[in-house]
Design a protein around this motif. Structure first.
Motif, PDB file in Angstrom:
ATOM      1  N   ALA A   1      46.159  44.633  35.978  1.00 26.16           N
ATOM      2  CA  ALA A   1      46.962  43.699  36.696  1.00 26.16           C
ATOM      3  C   ALA A   1      48.526  44.397  36.699  1.00 26.16           C
ATOM      4  CB  ALA A   1      47.152  42.440  35.759  1.00 26.16           C
ATOM      5  N   TYR A   2      49.045  45.106  35.728  1.00 23.53           N
ATOM      6  CA  TYR A   2      50.139  45.874  35.873  1.00 23.53           C
ATOM      7  C   TYR A   2      50.333  47.006  37.014  1.00 23.53           C
ATOM      8  CZ  TYR A   2      54.050  48.885  34.485  1.00 23.53           C
ATOM      9  OH  TYR A   2      55.231  49.766  34.778  1.00 23.53           O
TER      10      TYR A   2
ATOM     11  N   GLN B   1      42.442  44.378  31.182  1.00 26.03           N
ATOM     12  CA  GLN B   1      42.761  43.407  32.462  1.00 26.03           C
ATOM     13  C   GLN B   1      44.282  43.455  32.561  1.00 26.03           C
ATOM     14  OE1 GLN B   1      40.223  40.036  31.242  1.00 26.03           O
ATOM     15  NE2 GLN B   1      39.780  40.113  33.561  1.00 26.03           N
ATOM     16  N   SER B   2      45.172  43.543  31.587  1.00 27.47           N
ATOM     17  CA  SER B   2      46.358  43.402  31.746  1.00 27.47           C
ATOM     18  C   SER B   2      47.097  44.525  32.123  1.00 27.47           C
ATOM     19  CB  SER B   2      47.288  43.277  30.227  1.00 27.47           C
ATOM     20  OG  SER B   2      46.714  42.112  29.741  1.00 27.47           O
TER      21      SER B   2
ATOM     22  N   PRO C   1      45.225  31.927  34.286  1.00 30.10           N
ATOM     23  CA  PRO C   1      44.280  31.913  33.166  1.00 30.10           C
ATOM     24  C   PRO C   1      44.088  30.579  32.516  1.00 30.10           C
ATOM     25  CG  PRO C   1      46.656  32.356  32.511  1.00 30.10           C
ATOM     26  CD  PRO C   1      46.689  32.417  33.974  1.00 30.10           C
ATOM     27  N   PHE C   2      44.612  29.499  32.972  1.00 36.59           N
ATOM     28  CA  PHE C   2      44.378  28.234  32.768  1.00 36.59           C
ATOM     29  C   PHE C   2      43.574  27.366  33.606  1.00 36.59           C
ATOM     30  CE2 PHE C   2      48.077  29.884  30.647  1.00 36.59           C
ATOM     31  CZ  PHE C   2      47.902  29.626  28.950  1.00 36.59           C
TER      32      PHE C   2
ATOM     33  N   THR D   1      40.871  42.188  27.370  1.00 42.44           N
ATOM     34  CA  THR D   1      42.081  41.569  27.844  1.00 42.44           C
ATOM     35  C   THR D   1      43.178  42.587  28.153  1.00 42.44           C
ATOM     36  OG1 THR D   1      41.436  39.542  26.630  1.00 42.44           O
ATOM     37  CG2 THR D   1      43.991  39.887  27.240  1.00 42.44           C
ATOM     38  N   SER D   2      43.240  43.518  27.094  1.00 48.59           N
ATOM     39  CA  SER D   2      44.248  44.753  27.409  1.00 48.59           C
ATOM     40  C   SER D   2      43.974  45.352  28.591  1.00 48.59           C
ATOM     41  CB  SER D   2      44.153  45.472  26.063  1.00 48.59           C
ATOM     42  OG  SER D   2      44.624  45.004  24.953  1.00 48.59           O
TER      43      SER D   2
ATOM     44  N   PRO E   1      54.702  42.044  37.696  1.00 49.51           N
ATOM     45  CA  PRO E   1      53.236  41.947  37.796  1.00 49.51           C
ATOM     46  C   PRO E   1      53.243  40.357  37.787  1.00 49.51           C
ATOM     47  CG  PRO E   1      53.758  42.667  35.665  1.00 49.51           C
ATOM     48  CD  PRO E   1      54.853  42.696  36.304  1.00 49.51           C
ATOM     49  N   HIS E   2      52.216  39.724  38.417  1.00 56.22           N
ATOM     50  CA  HIS E   2      51.910  38.466  38.221  1.00 56.22           C
ATOM     51  C   HIS E   2      50.423  38.500  37.653  1.00 56.22           C
ATOM     52  CE1 HIS E   2      50.251  39.671  42.201  1.00 56.22           C
ATOM     53  NE2 HIS E   2      51.549  39.912  42.493  1.00 56.22           N
ATOM     54  N   PRO E   3      50.350  37.610  36.798  1.00 51.38           N
ATOM     55  CA  PRO E   3      48.787  37.217  36.132  1.00 51.38           C
ATOM     56  C   PRO E   3      47.864  37.545  37.151  1.00 51.38           C
ATOM     57  CG  PRO E   3      50.159  35.913  35.127  1.00 51.38           C
ATOM     58  CD  PRO E   3      50.994  36.490  36.420  1.00 51.38           C
ATOM     59  N   ALA E   4      46.864  38.230  36.943  1.00 46.37           N
ATOM     60  CA  ALA E   4      45.735  38.583  38.009  1.00 46.37           C
ATOM     61  C   ALA E   4      45.214  37.173  38.441  1.00 46.37           C
ATOM     62  CB  ALA E   4      44.822  39.521  37.465  1.00 46.37           C
TER      63      ALA E   4
ATOM     64  N   GLU F   1      34.531  39.512  32.115  1.00 40.85           N
ATOM     65  CA  GLU F   1      35.176  38.314  31.596  1.00 40.85           C
ATOM     66  C   GLU F   1      34.294  37.256  31.954  1.00 40.85           C
ATOM     67  OE1 GLU F   1      38.842  37.269  33.219  1.00 40.85           O
ATOM     68  OE2 GLU F   1      39.188  35.676  31.702  1.00 40.85           O
TER      69      GLU F   1
END
Lengths: 218, 519
Positions: free
Chosen positions: B501-502, B497-498, B518-519, B494-495, B512-515, B477
């Protein structure tokens, strides 16, 4: 060296994220739009989670990258990874399923919280071919959309209704947002190359031959 | 006469060499400095004039000016044309016209090219002259520091080209075969193989006076790339960035030092979690610096290439050039880089591992894969398991060392999402297996949207049994090109990574919490 293409013509690249509960038909919708295919028993499998579309709107070229997301609750928390840097969002619900409309409301809240007003929202009531089973009233949906600064559309992926219109409108609004952002930045005075946010505007390649027709799918 | 001129040239060269080399650290003929007065960045006027006269005598005998060369070429063309015309049978007027037109076009082109070359040479000469006067035009304020550096570098390139033939040969070859992509990558690997060392070292001498020597050691073996003269577009950022970096780096050092002091003083009271936390914080900062360094180094390498070979400056050649640079750059680097990423993402990898153990025998259904997308009867797969080929493909990602290739694998050659196509292939396979061939032909399996993809990908990623995937993706990334971020490669990454994270969230049983934020 070949002659340069029309001066001032540029290509807009937009990222559009597709949100909606499972079974509302969001994947069929975008597949219909980009490939004009519907699951009509001639297809074995089709990759439809990432699709692109090329448009020509009033002489400006637009490339859409449409990102499908998983609608299941178990993946809900992963939403932000998908919709960061999006220029637009298409939020789909099933007009026969009130729950799916509530989900849309949740996503709207989340998107506005995370991305503010920069993202153009489009709320879509799908499956109008099943209007006799409608559980979400037109008035409620439209007034809700207006209250959150989104546009509301009705569609049927099955009958191919309302889809072109909603994407065209979304593109026009994203272009307006991008142009406004450009004006705000000033004309190239501050070029922040490192910024990953927002729309990418690329000057046209002189070599590329201009695509004749409009709305060719890619 | 010619011999005399050459001897003259040699002597002046060695003279310049002595002059320049004595005060400088390295033995280069033309050492650059950005002032201070004690070092002359370019040839002293008298030497320069001598060189010039020598060179002009030289060229009058040995080398023609570009325009002279062009007119000679045109004479040959004309002779050819006349010969062809004479061979033409009578009554072929249209052929004659076309021959005439093509002759005129060719002659015109030759002259235009020659004019451009002549301009380049005179630009170079004027550069040297003005450089002589201590950057006259810089003093006028018309040029920024970055432009100055750019010009110094450009002058170096031109000077180098006068002494060496290979750049000209490459350029001519590329002009002849503008569509040959292999030439671009060939050129870049040739450049990186050491022919550019002269320029690089020159640039290092110059930049060392401006920026502190960079921490090339942190990325191992590539320190020379760190000192290149900044590019025009990035150099502002660079200067700002290197200031930041110093700050950050020092901050990181302070953190680390603090942690050691803490250890000494409070060894008995200190709980180890705290130490670990400090260490991870310091490592995270360090990683940020390294990532930034790499971005800058690659940008500089790219702009150096574009500066030296203008013919590379088209969108497609630039992409190719960047790809070649990255391949050369990352291949020796990736394993060390990933080791650092793994340290920073240790907790995430541990979470992944915990889930991996819990779910190693789980069926795709446990991840939400709909029943229609995998065979209910495991026996149908004959000792294999669903999506095995996707799992194998995803494992390959770890073996590669170049991010772009990893991504290309992910995206274009359908490696992973990545395995998407591979996923399809595998389920087409086993969906068809139990059905007779005749009826299988048009059996509808379905459209794979994200609703189906993410569960499949989660299953596949877990079956890979490689916690390292977490760090690999985090590294990818950082180094994915912005242009790719919005495209299919970005989507696939992205998929994946999702999905990762899951998986990480699975062992806690919670959502799950976003790894990463992202902002």
């Amino acid at each position: 060296v070949m002659a340069a293409g029309g001066a001032g013509s540029r290509t807009y690249s937009f990222k559009v994220v597709l949100l909606g509960e499972g079974c509302v038909g969001k994947t069929s919708l975008v597949l219909r739009y980009c490939e004009n295919k519907f699951n009509d028993k001639h297809i074995t499998t089709l990759q439809a989670s990432f699709l692109t579309k090329k448009l020509n709107i009033t002489g400006k070229r637009v490339n859409l990258a449409i990102w499908d997301t998983a609608g299941q609750e178990r993946f809900h928390a992963l939403g932000p990874i998908y919709y960061r840097d999006s220029n637009g969002a298409v939020l789909v619900y099933d007009i026969t399923d009130e729950d799916s409309f509530l989900k849309v409301k949740n996503w709207v809240k989340e998107l506005r919280k995370m991305l503010g007003n920069e993202i153009c929202l489009c709320i879509v009531g799908n499956k109008i071919d099943l209007d006799k089973d409608r559980h979400v009233s037109v008035e409620e949906a439209e007034s809700y959309a207006e209250s959150v600064g989104a546009k509301h559309y009705h569609s049927s992926a099955k009958l191919n209704k309302g889809i072109e219109e909603l994407f065209l409108d979304l593109c026009k609004r994203m272009m307006e947002t991008a142009q406004a952002e450009e004006r705000l930045k000033g004309n190239g005075a501050s070029q922040s190359a490192s910024s990953r946010r927002g729309v990418q505007i690329v000057d046209d390649e002189p070599q590329s031959t201009p695509a004749g027709g409009c709305c060719s799918s890619g | 006469m010619l011999r005399l001129a050459e001897q003259c040239l040699e002597r002046s060269k060695s003279f310049v060499g002595k002059r320049a080399a004595s005060p400088a650290k390295t033995g280069h003929r033309r050492v650059l400095s950005n002032g201070g007065g004690e070092l002359s960045p370019f040839l002293p006027p008298e030497v320069f004039q001598r060189l010039q006269t020598v060179e002009s005598q030289d060229t009058s005998k040995k080398e023609l000016t570009p325009i002279e060369e062009a007119s000679r070429l045109n004479q040959k063309l004309k002779a050819n044309y006349e010969a062809r015309l004479a061979r033409l049978p009578p009554g072929r007027a249209y052929q004659k016209t076309s021959l005439t037109l093509s002759l005129q076009r060719q002659m015109m082109e030759n002259l235009i090219i020659a004019k451009a070359r002549q301009d380049a040479v005179s630009f170079h000469v004027s550069l040297c002259c003005s450089a002589d006067d201590g950057w006259r035009f810089a003093a006028s304020g018309a040029m920024t520091a970055e432009e100055q550096e750019q010009r110094i570098l450009y002058t170096n390139v031109l000077e180098y080209e006068q002494d060496h033939d290979w750049p000209k040969l490459w350029k001519a070859n590329m002009r002849k075969n503008p569509d040959d992509d292999t030439l671009v990558s060939g050129l870049v690997s040739y450049l990186l193989s050491g022919s550019m060392v002269f320029l690089c070292e020159n640039a290092i001498d110059h930049t060392e006076t401006q920026t502190r020597p960079t921490r090339g050691s942190s990325v191992g073996g590539h320190s020379f790339t760190m000192g290149l003269s900044p590019s025009p577009s990035r150099s502002h950022d660079l200067h700002a960035a290197s200031d930041d970096e110093e700050g950050e780096h020092e901050q990181a050092n302070v953190d680390r030092e603090n942690s050691f002091e803490d250890l000494e003083h409070f060894l008995t009271q200190l709980d180890w979690d705290n130490v670990q936390e400090l260490e991870i914080r310091a490592l995270t900062e360090h990683l940020k610096v390294v990532v930034k360094d790499i971005h800058i180094a690659i940008d500089q390498l790219l702009s150096l290439c574009l500066l030296s070979f203008e013919c590379l400056n088209t969108a497609s050649s630039k992409d190719l050039c960047l790809a070649s640079i990255e391949e050369a750059f990352f291949t020796p680097l990736w394993s060390a880089l990933v080791a650092l990423f793994r340290k920073v993402h240790r907790e995430r990898e541990q979470a992944f591992e915990a889930s991996m153990k819990l779910y190693q025998d789980a069926s795709p259904a446990a991840f939400g894969v709909p029943l229609k997308l995998f065979p209910g009867d495991p026996g149908a797969l004959q000792g294999s398991y669903p999506y095995e080929s996707a799992v194998q493909e995803l494992k390959l990602l770890i073996k590669d060392c170049c991010p772009q290739r990893k991504l290309e694998c992910i995206g274009e050659s359908d490696l992973c999402c990545c395995s998407v196509d591979c996923v399809y292939a595998s389920f087409v396979e086993f969906q068809y297996a139990p059905v007779s061939a005749a009826t299988a032909a048009w059996k509808v399996i379905g459209i794979i949207g994200a609703d189906d993809l993410l569960p499949i990908l989660s299953f596949v990623a877990l079956r890979c049994q490689c916690p390292q995937l977490v760090s690999e993706c985090a590294a990818l990334e950082e180094f994915i090109h912005e242009g790719y971020l919005i495209g299919e490669e970005g989507y696939c990454l992205t998929s994946l990574q999702s999905a990762l994270a899951y998986i990480e969230s699975l062992h806690t049983g919670g959502a799950p919490h976003p790894a990463d934020n992202p902002f």
